[in-house]
Design a protein around this motif. Structure first.
Motif, mmCIF file in Angstrom:
data_model
loop_
_atom_site.group_PDB
_atom_site.id
_atom_site.type_symbol
_atom_site.label_atom_id
_atom_site.label_comp_id
_atom_site.label_asym_id
_atom_site.label_seq_id
_atom_site.Cartn_x
_atom_site.Cartn_y
_atom_site.Cartn_z
ATOM 1 N N UNK A 13 0.828 -1.211 0.000
ATOM 2 C CA UNK A 13 0.000 0.000 0.000
ATOM 3 C C UNK A 13 0.859 1.257 0.000
ATOM 4 N N UNK A 14 2.103 1.178 0.510
ATOM 5 C CA UNK A 14 2.848 2.384 0.856
ATOM 6 C C UNK A 14 4.129 2.600 0.063
ATOM 7 N N UNK A 15 4.543 1.668 -0.811
ATOM 8 C CA UNK A 15 5.826 1.859 -1.472
ATOM 9 C C UNK A 15 5.685 1.757 -2.985
ATOM 10 N N UNK A 16 6.647 2.285 -3.744
ATOM 11 C CA UNK A 16 6.513 2.330 -5.208
ATOM 12 C C UNK A 16 6.526 0.960 -5.862
ATOM 13 N N UNK A 17 7.084 -0.062 -5.231
ATOM 14 C CA UNK A 17 7.083 -1.406 -5.823
ATOM 15 C C UNK A 17 5.765 -2.125 -5.620
ATOM 16 N N UNK A 18 4.920 -1.557 -4.776
ATOM 17 C CA UNK A 18 3.577 -2.095 -4.571
ATOM 18 C C UNK A 18 3.611 -3.592 -4.302
ATOM 19 N N UNK A 19 2.824 -4.363 -5.128
ATOM 20 C CA UNK A 19 2.670 -5.795 -4.869
ATOM 21 C C UNK A 19 3.861 -6.624 -5.310
ATOM 22 N N UNK A 20 4.950 -5.981 -5.708
ATOM 23 C CA UNK A 20 6.170 -6.741 -5.967
ATOM 24 C C UNK A 20 6.661 -7.440 -4.717
ATOM 25 N N UNK A 21 6.194 -6.982 -3.560
ATOM 26 C CA UNK A 21 6.577 -7.625 -2.313
ATOM 27 C C UNK A 21 6.103 -9.071 -2.276
ATOM 28 N N UNK A 22 5.045 -9.382 -3.022
ATOM 29 C CA UNK A 22 4.527 -10.754 -3.036
ATOM 30 C C UNK A 22 5.453 -11.713 -3.774
ATOM 31 N N UNK A 23 6.383 -11.157 -4.563
ATOM 32 C CA UNK A 23 7.314 -11.997 -5.318
ATOM 33 C C UNK A 23 8.591 -12.290 -4.548
ATOM 34 N N UNK A 24 8.712 -11.734 -3.321
ATOM 35 C CA UNK A 24 9.916 -11.966 -2.519
ATOM 36 C C UNK A 24 9.960 -13.420 -2.074
ATOM 37 N N UNK A 25 11.122 -14.002 -2.181
ATOM 38 C CA UNK A 25 11.343 -15.376 -1.737
ATOM 39 C C UNK A 25 12.544 -15.394 -0.793
ATOM 40 N N UNK A 26 12.442 -16.244 0.231
ATOM 41 C CA UNK A 26 13.541 -16.356 1.193
ATOM 42 C C UNK A 26 13.905 -17.807 1.368
ATOM 43 N N UNK A 27 15.195 -18.093 1.326
ATOM 44 C CA UNK A 27 15.669 -19.468 1.459
ATOM 45 C C UNK A 27 15.982 -19.819 2.916
ATOM 46 N N UNK A 28 15.859 -18.854 3.798
ATOM 47 C CA UNK A 28 16.223 -19.082 5.205
ATOM 48 C C UNK A 28 14.973 -19.204 6.060
ATOM 49 N N UNK A 29 15.163 -19.866 7.198
ATOM 50 C CA UNK A 29 14.100 -19.936 8.193
ATOM 51 C C UNK A 29 14.097 -18.628 8.990
ATOM 52 N N UNK A 30 12.910 -18.103 9.209
ATOM 53 C CA UNK A 30 12.813 -16.823 9.919
ATOM 54 C C UNK A 30 13.433 -16.926 11.304
ATOM 55 N N UNK A 31 14.286 -15.984 11.615
ATOM 56 C CA UNK A 31 14.969 -15.957 12.904
ATOM 57 C C UNK A 31 14.395 -14.839 13.774
ATOM 58 N N UNK A 32 14.457 -15.063 15.070
ATOM 59 C CA UNK A 32 14.093 -13.996 16.005
ATOM 60 C C UNK A 32 15.180 -12.925 15.975
ATOM 61 N N UNK A 33 14.757 -11.692 16.067
ATOM 62 C CA UNK A 33 15.708 -10.578 16.030
ATOM 63 C C UNK A 33 16.062 -10.209 17.468
ATOM 64 N N UNK A 34 17.275 -10.506 17.907
ATOM 65 C CA UNK A 34 17.643 -10.166 19.294
ATOM 66 C C UNK A 34 17.755 -8.656 19.474
ATOM 67 N N UNK A 35 17.417 -8.186 20.665
ATOM 68 C CA UNK A 35 17.485 -6.753 20.978
ATOM 69 C C UNK A 35 18.225 -6.567 22.282
ATOM 70 N N UNK A 36 18.705 -5.345 22.493
ATOM 71 C CA UNK A 36 19.420 -5.026 23.726
ATOM 72 C C UNK A 36 18.445 -4.649 24.823
ATOM 73 N N UNK A 37 18.976 -4.196 25.928
ATOM 74 C CA UNK A 37 18.118 -3.870 27.071
ATOM 75 C C UNK A 37 17.152 -2.744 26.779
ATOM 76 N N UNK A 38 17.462 -1.928 25.772
ATOM 77 C CA UNK A 38 16.568 -0.839 25.388
ATOM 78 C C UNK A 38 15.624 -1.233 24.271
ATOM 79 N N UNK A 39 15.632 -2.511 23.863
ATOM 80 C CA UNK A 39 14.738 -2.977 22.821
ATOM 81 C C UNK A 39 15.219 -2.682 21.415
ATOM 82 N N UNK A 40 16.501 -2.421 21.203
ATOM 83 C CA UNK A 40 17.029 -2.066 19.886
ATOM 84 C C UNK A 40 17.857 -3.221 19.337
#
Length: 1507
Positions: free
Chosen positions: A738-765
């Motif tokens: 809805x918000x970017x110039x590539x629009x529904x091109x996001x549906x063509x994204x493919x990932x070969x990796x398993x989704x990982x949790x994103x670790x954050x520091x004590x401030x949540x970053x």
């Protein structure tokens, strides 16, 4: 002048400062020079003296004051002021400078030389008669015992100066009688110093004044009066008093000091009186030193008298001073010598006592026995006063042996010296025996041994038996007693015994025993005492013992419950072996890594730096990979403010101190900067701290090593890759289309990796965000970018551009795989970081065209965009964003774009680089040609090859999204566009003709919806170019839209792009210009109006269950849907309205506003039907919708409101509550009175209004320093979102709701204000309501009455005339009766309706006062207790009053005498004839009887009998 000069000059010495100042100023203004002033004194000396004599001898309290107007006390005070002033004048004349006070002899008189200074005898001889008479008068000296202190002081000063200046003969007997006999018995407060001084001078002048000329006897004898005077002490005077007393008593005759009766019994009352005066409770401590000096000098004079028993006098008057000092007791408290210094007094007393050896020895022996007894009888440990008892022994020992040590410097006899040694030996042996018997618990006894041996070092060498006993005690018993309360004294004792034993052996034995004991508080205390003593010196020679000690100390330091500051003790002791503090510091540094030990460890480091900073330099206090400085810098960023401050302080000291080795410090800082930005461990440094550290390091670096340091500080590509890797393992949210110039091109994204949790520091970053923030901030706040290589700058620019795209998405949608995990209130910092970075990149693009790093950056982004990975997707977006901004800033020819390869790029399967190229290159013929090719391919494509068709559609839409290209669409052959639209429209219809196995219509698959979204996006751009083209595709498109909307039940994120595209297309079709140009479109919209309405309403329900505060795509779609519903002017019916109430409680502000707008229009229209139902059925009860009432059950509390961030937006629950109340009040619009009563009952029954009014009070009035200014808002109307800020919008809504509550629910609102609020709140709310709300309420209700009034004036039965005065807030109503009228007035108070309206009668006709009053009260009750507001209660009150009048006058006939219904006295006919039954006025009938001289009825002529 002679008559006034005396009074004038006496004013100079007046006790009133204002009078004195006025006299001085007037004298100075009249006689400008000192010479003239002096001449006045000389010339008018006679009148001055005569004035003074008259003032003293002739004036009295009665002559100076009028007893009728002045109180006796005031009169006495005035007389005293006059007498004191004139006595000061005489004193001045005699040549004495008059002082401000008794303690200040500085000049206070006029600034002129004395009139008698040049020739004193000549000046005074001329007036000797007046002066002699003055001084010889007994009346003058009687003033010495005057009750006023200023008079007494003036007399004493005058006598003092006259003794030196006057040459005449004195009447010493009279002086003695008045000054001594009378003065000694008077309270001398405020005059005692002057009195003691004049006594001393009189005695020096002639001592016989105490004997030969003294007239008192018996109780008034000189000795008794003097004792009486001395016993009072200084009476508030300064220490000079005691000096004068010393002078006095040293010159007083011996017969007065020692009367004959005192010699016989050796009882010296003068000494006792003097001691009583010194020890008086009122005596100042500052006078003590001088007072005791006086006492000692007086006693010495007594001792010099041959008739005095010296031994007894020393025993009674001197020895108690020493006894009280050595062994204080309450009985001898009067002998306490206080003040500083006391040593000279004690030394003086000691010398006097030693002059009487028997007395001294007797008392010293008694003191020693008493001391031993005190030691032996000291309280046991179980007693609650054990500590006090032992401390008292310690204090006595300190004083006793300190005194004995001082005696070593004084020459004493051998007997006394032997006595001192014997008593000390006995005391030490007694203490040793007691300690053995009681296991060392009475530490007072231990202090006796230690204090005695320390104070008298020669005692043990000269006493062999005592030495052996002490040595044996220390070796055999002390080690076992070190953990007792006496332990610290024993440890202090050991080094004192070097002259008689081997102290090293004792030290080792003691330390081993303590270390072998279990850890207890007494052991810790003993260990601290050992470390702080010289016993620790030996430990350095014994490695095994040292290791044991270090281990024990580490355990003690790590035990928070351990008593004593072991570290500071070890650091301060110069005898401590070097290995000990080094080991302790190493333990401290290790403890810095433990969170629960950080604060205590930092405090310990501060102790080390304070007492022994060289230890840090001399020991290896840190490991190689974690130096001390690195740990301190890390702790400086601790959330604990105390820890952070301590760490900052210590690190700054370490950096600034050249004496401390910082060899590893710089390497530690570089290690932190290498790993710190992307470190997300619990103790990771915050980014601001890292930035400060990096800048500081950069500033300290020289030019030679700068390039190497820059390469270390700026992250390279590998560090960026590692930080971004977890983010690229999860798919981007599909709603981001809805918000970017590539629009529904996001549906063509493919990932070969398993989704990982994103670790954050004590401030949540996350690591990526930390690296992004660190890099951008460091580049902005330093010159590091200019020092970096081109490749490094390109790397930074590329990854910063990439991170901006990722951060933008993560700001839009909160997800578990986000760059940060923050609370809503913490997002402001993130937004600020992103904004600053955007400004940084904008500056690069604006100024960086000639720079070499931008082409490298763009080339890297294009290279990374190849493929279908998450990185490719974001790299393509970063490329588009960068190139778009560059194109806007610079001419297109400045970029060497490969337009020739455009066709091949777009034909390839690499969608992301292709979309990036067509979005960024300048408009050209090649781009138009490529667009036409895409149109042709899509027109002939059956869309079955999903990837290929999606690629073509995305590239096509990327071209159409360019504003510079859309304008050239009309140049495209229209027929080609028509074929394109028709073909894709047919495909759309096929896509949505989907049924399941049971034949039920359903939604297409997610991939089909994505493709449909791209088709609809293309239509939004192409259809305006076909506005004049007719065809069936217009209706087909609308059918597809309505069908799709009705099928969407719970819109997921993957469906949002389609919904957004469809709403945008519908918005395009709704444009006024497009509809005007195409009748087919108009007809299609009109024919599908119902389906459009129902499908949009269904969309409201489909979207209302999803919050959009943290989901920007949903928020955009919800706002777009709300706008379309508003533009379409949709109307709903009553049954459908009930379905919208859940939408009103949704978590979307836009959906709430849309549902509110629909209901706000529908509810008032439905009230006519409700009123009809109510009128047709008596049993019908109008009810407020339960769904609506459920939304106001829980009002927002002040604590909830405090959590709302009004700077961002209003909380949905808060807006839902406000809008629900607005819709409730909408039910009053168009409702009948009967229906309103039902609504009011419903609100009252649920107690809903109290919550709203409490909220209004808290938010608008009571919880603020200044109430909200309601005049800045539209009070009587409200439109959601009409204000500048969410906070103002909330205030506007609350003000409007309060206005509606007072208007429609006045009684309930008034009940809340009266019963449910505090007095302070009542006052505040009433004041605020009166200022802002009441004027509108009053104006509205008066307007209602004013509109109703004319309809009542023409009533044939009983016309009612109503007049309304807006300025006076008054309604006047009148009813005509015959030629008169009844009238009343209704007054509305300024704070109406909180305050009650008042009704007053203006004109009463035909009824009694009682009935008239009843009507007034009834009318007022109807108005004030009516539930209905809006002015209808005022109308009801007037109607009730008219009903009473009509009922009373109904059927009334005229009086047959006056032919009127109402008589002249405003009465109705009340006298009825018993025969003919006609009614007459009482007054008329009385006149008839009187005029006719008969009592017959005027009509029937029969005798009038009252019926």
């Amino acid at each position: 002048m002679p008559d006034v000069v005396g009074a004038w000059l006496a004013g100079l010495f007046d006790g009133d400062k204002m009078v004195s100042r006025a006299a001085q100023e007037s004298l100075k203004q009249t006689f400008q020079t000192d010479e003239k002033v002096n001449n006045v004194w000389k010339i008018y000396l006679g009148p001055i003296l005569q004035f003074c004599s008259d003032a003293v001898f002739k004036e009295s309290t009665n002559t100076l004051s009028d007893e009728r107007t002045v109180s006796p006390d005031d009169a006495s005070a005035k007389h005293a002021r006059v007498v004191a002033a004139v006595l000061s004048v005489i004193q001045y004349v005699l040549g004495r400078r008059v002082a401000k006070s008794s303690e200040d002899d500085n000049y206070y008189g006029p600034n002129a030389e004395h009139p008698t200074e040049n020739n004193p005898q000549e000046a005074l001889v001329k007036h000797h008669i007046v002066l002699d008479g003055f001084f010889d008068s007994k009346e003058l000296w009687k003033l010495a015992s005057h009750s006023d202190s200023s008079v007494r002081k003036a007399v004493y000063q005058l006598l003092d100066v006259s003794l030196a200046k006057r040459s005449g003969v004195w009447d010493l007997e009279m002086i003695s009688t008045c000054v001594l006999v009378s003065g000694l018995s008077v309270n001398q407060t405020a005059s005692n110093l002057n009195y003691s001084r004049v006594l001393a001078h009189l005695t020096q002048y002639n001592a016989n004044i105490w004997t030969e000329f003294y007239t008192g006897t018996g109780k008034k004898s000189a000795t008794k009066r003097l004792c009486q005077f001395l016993g009072k002490g200084s009476q508030g005077a300064s220490s000079q008093y005691w000096d004068e007393i010393k002078t006095l008593l040293l010159h007083v005759p011996t017969s007065v000091l020692i009367p004959q009766e005192n010699i016989s019994d050796q009882h010296f009352s003068i000494i006792e009186a003097l001691r009583d005066g010194i020890s008086s409770r009122d005596e100042s401590r500052s006078n003590q030193r001088t007072a005791w000096n006086t006492y000692m000098e007086v006693v010495k004079r007594f001792l010099s008298c041959h008739d005095v028993d010296r031994d007894r006098l020393i025993k009674d008057s001197i020895m108690p001073i020493l006894i009280q000092y050595i062994s204080p007791s309450r009985e001898l408290s009067m002998w306490t010598v206080s003040g500083s210094p006391q040593s000279s007094i004690l030394l003086d007393a000691t010398r006097l006592c030693l002059e009487s050896p028997p007395t001294f020895m007797e008392n010293w022996t008694a003191l020693s026995k008493s001391f031993i007894e005190d030691i032996q009888t000291s309280l046991p440990e179980q007693s609650k006063d054990f500590g006090k008892s032992q401390d008292a022994i310690t204090a006595k020992a300190t004083k006793r042996y300190g005194f004995q040590a001082a005696l070593s410097n004084v020459e004493v006899s051998g007997d006394i010296r032997e006595l001192l040694t014997d008593t000390s030996t006995s005391e030490i042996l007694s203490a040793i025996a007691l300690l053995k018997a009681r296991n060392g618990k009475p530490y007072g006894a231990a202090s006796v041994i230690t204090t005695a041996i320390r104070s008298m070092p020669n005692l043990l060498p000269t006493q062999q038996q005592l030495s052996d006993s002490v040595a044996q005690f220390v070796l055999m018993d002390v080690p076992d007693l070190l953990l007792s309360p006496s332990g610290p004294y024993f440890i202090e004792l050991i080094p004192l015994l070097k002259s008689i034993m081997d102290t090293n052996l004792a030290s080792r034995k003691s330390l081993e025993l303590v270390l072998n004991r279990p850890r207890t508080p007494p052991r810790s205390k003993a260990l601290q005492s050992l470390i702080g003593s010289s016993c620790i010196t030996y430990v350095g020679q014994d490695e095994e013992l040292l290791a044991t000690l270090i281990s024990a100390l580490k355990q003690e330091m790590n035990d928070e419950a351990a008593e004593g500051d072991l570290l500071s003790t070890a650091m301060q002791n110069p005898n401590t072996p070097q290995q000990l503090p080094q080991a302790l510091v190493a333990e401290i540094v290790a403890n810095l890594s433990l969170e629960d030990r950080q604060s205590s460890s930092l405090h310990a480091l501060q102790t080390v730096l304070k007492f022994n900073p060289a230890v840090i330099k001399s020991c290896d206090a840190s490991t190689e990979d974690s130096p001390l400085l690195a740990k301190l810098i890390s702790l400086a960023d601790s959330p604990d403010a105390a820890v952070s401050q301590q760490a900052n302080t210590i690190s700054n000291v370490l950096k600034a101190d050249d004496s401390i080795d910082n060899t590893h410090g710089n390497e530690a800082i570089l290690n932190i900067l290498r790993r710190g930005p992307e470190t997300v461990e619990a103790h990771a440094l915050s980014i601001p701290s890292l930035i400060d550290l990096a800048r500081e390091t950069l500033q300290q670096c020289d030019e030679q090593h700068r390039s190497t340091l820059v390469a270390e500080l700026l992250p390279n590509e590998a560090r960026w890759q590692d930080a971004l890797r977890p983010l690229f393992t999860s798919y981007p949210n599909p709603s981001l289309a809805v918000m970017n110039p590539l629009s529904n091109a996001v549906s063509l994204v493919q990932s070969r990796s398993v989704a990982e949790a994103v670790p954050v520091d004590k401030d949540g970053q996350s690591a990526a965000f930390r690296l992004f923030w660190y890099t951008s901030a460091l580049v902005q706040t330093s010159d590091i970018f200019e020092s970096a290589t081109v490749e490094h700058r390109a790397c930074v620019a590329k990854n910063v551009a990439l991170m901006l795209q990722i951060a933008s998405d993560h700001l839009s949608i909160r997800s578990p795989h986000s760059l940060w995990q923050l609370q809503d209130t913490e997002h402001d910092e993130v937004v600020e970081v992103i904004s600053q970075t955007q400004r940084l990149t904008a500056s690069w693009l604006a100024n960086g065209l000639p720079g070499p790093f931008l082409p490298i950056c763009l080339s890297g982004l294009m290279e990374d965009s190849y493929g279908t990975s998450v990185r490719s997707y974001y790299s393509s977006r970063a490329y588009i964003s960068t190139m778009t901004e560059l194109t806007e800033l610079h001419a297109a020819t400045d970029f060497q774009m490969d337009i020739e390869n455009l066709s091949s790029t777009t034909k390839s399967l690499e969608i992301f680089p292709a979309a990036a190229v067509v979005s960024a290159i300048p408009t050209s013929a090649a781009l138009a040609r490529n667009f036409n090719e895409l149109l042709a391919q899509l027109t002939g494509d059956d869309l079955k090859k999903y990837a290929k068709s999606m690629s073509h559609l995305i590239i096509l839409n990327s071209i159409l999204n360019r504003e510079d290209f859309v304008d050239s669409l009309p140049s495209i052959p229209k027929q080609r566009l028509v074929f394109f639209v028709q073909h894709l429209c047919e495909e759309l219809v096929k896509m949505f003709n989907v049924t399941d196995s049971s034949g039920i219509q359903g939604l297409p698959s997610t991939s089909t919806l994505v493709m449909s979204a791209e088709i609809l996006r293309a239509f939004s751009q192409v259809l305006p170019a076909l506005s004049e083209t007719y065809g069936t595709f217009w209706e087909s498109i609308i059918e597809v839209l309505t069908k799709a909307w009705s099928l969407l039940s719970a819109v997921s994120d993957s469906q949002l792009p389609f919904l957004h595209a469809s709403l945008r297309l519908f918005s395009t079709l709704q444009r006024h210009g497009l509809k005007e140009s195409n009748d087919d479109l108009v007809d299609a919209l009109h024919s599908h109006e119902i389906s459009i309405t129902s499908s949009m309403i269904s969309l409201l329900h489909a979207l209302c269950d999803f919050p959009d505060e943290s989901h920007q795509p949903r928020k955009i779609i919800n706002e777009l849907l709300a706008r379309q519903i508003s533009y379409a002017n949709i109307a709903i019916q009553s049954p459908a309205a009930l379905d919208l109430f859940p939408v009103l409680g949704s978590e979307s502000l836009a959906l709430q506003a849309s549902a509110y707008a629909l209901l706000h229009r529908q509810i008032p229209r439905s009230q006519e039907d409700v009123a009809m139902d109510k009128a047709l059925s008596k049993d019908y009860v109008a009810k407020l919708p339960e769904e609506l009432l459920s939304l106001i059950l829980e009002e927002p509390t002040p604590s909830v409101l405090a959590e709302v961030d009004f700077k961002r937006s209003m909380r949905p629950s808060l807006q839902s509550y406000f809008l629900s109340w607005q819709l409730i009040f909408d039910h009053w619009t168009g409702a009948s009175d009967a229906v309103k009563n039902d609504y009011i009952h419903a609100v009252k029954e649920g107690s809903y209004i109290q919550g709203l009014l409490h909220l209004v009070s808290d938010v608008l009035v009571t919880s603020r320093s200044r109430p909200v200014d309601a005049s800045k808002f539209d009070i009587d109307s409200y439109r959601p979102g009409s204000e500048d800020t969410p906070e103002k919008d909330a205030h506007s809504m609350l003000i409007h709701l309060y206005f509606l509550a007072l208007k429609h629910l006045p009684t309930l609102s008034k009940a809340w204000w009266r019963d449910d609020t505090s007095r302070q709140t009542q006052v505040s709310v009433e004041s605020w309501t009166e200022k802002y709300i009441s004027p509108l309420i009053i104006s509205s209700e008066l307007a209602t009455v004013s509109a109703w009034g004319p309809t009542q004036a023409s009533d044939p039965d009983q016309p009612l005339t109503v007049k309304v005065s807006t300025s006076t807030r008054e309604i006047t109503a009148s009813i005509p009766i015959d030629e008169q009228s009844m009238s009343l007035a209704i007054n509305l108070p300024p704070s109406y309706p909180l305050s009650r309206a008042t009704v007053s009668g203006l004109h009463r006709v035909g009824v009694t006062e009682q009935k008239w009053r009843s009507w007034i009260i009834t009318t007022q009750g109807v108005i004030n207790f009516s539930d209905i507001g809006g002015g209808h209660q005022l109308i009801d009150g007037l109607m009730a009053w008219r009903k009473n009048v009509t009922a009373t006058l109904k059927g009334q006939t005229e009086c047959a005498i006056c032919y009127s219904v109402v008589s002249a006295d405003r009465q109705l006919p009340s006298k009825r004839c018993g025969t003919c039954k006609n009614l007459f006025h009482g007054g008329c009938l009385f006149k008839w009887f009187k005029s006719s001289n008969s009592s017959s009825c005027p009509l029937c002529r029969n005798q009038f009998s009252y019926a």
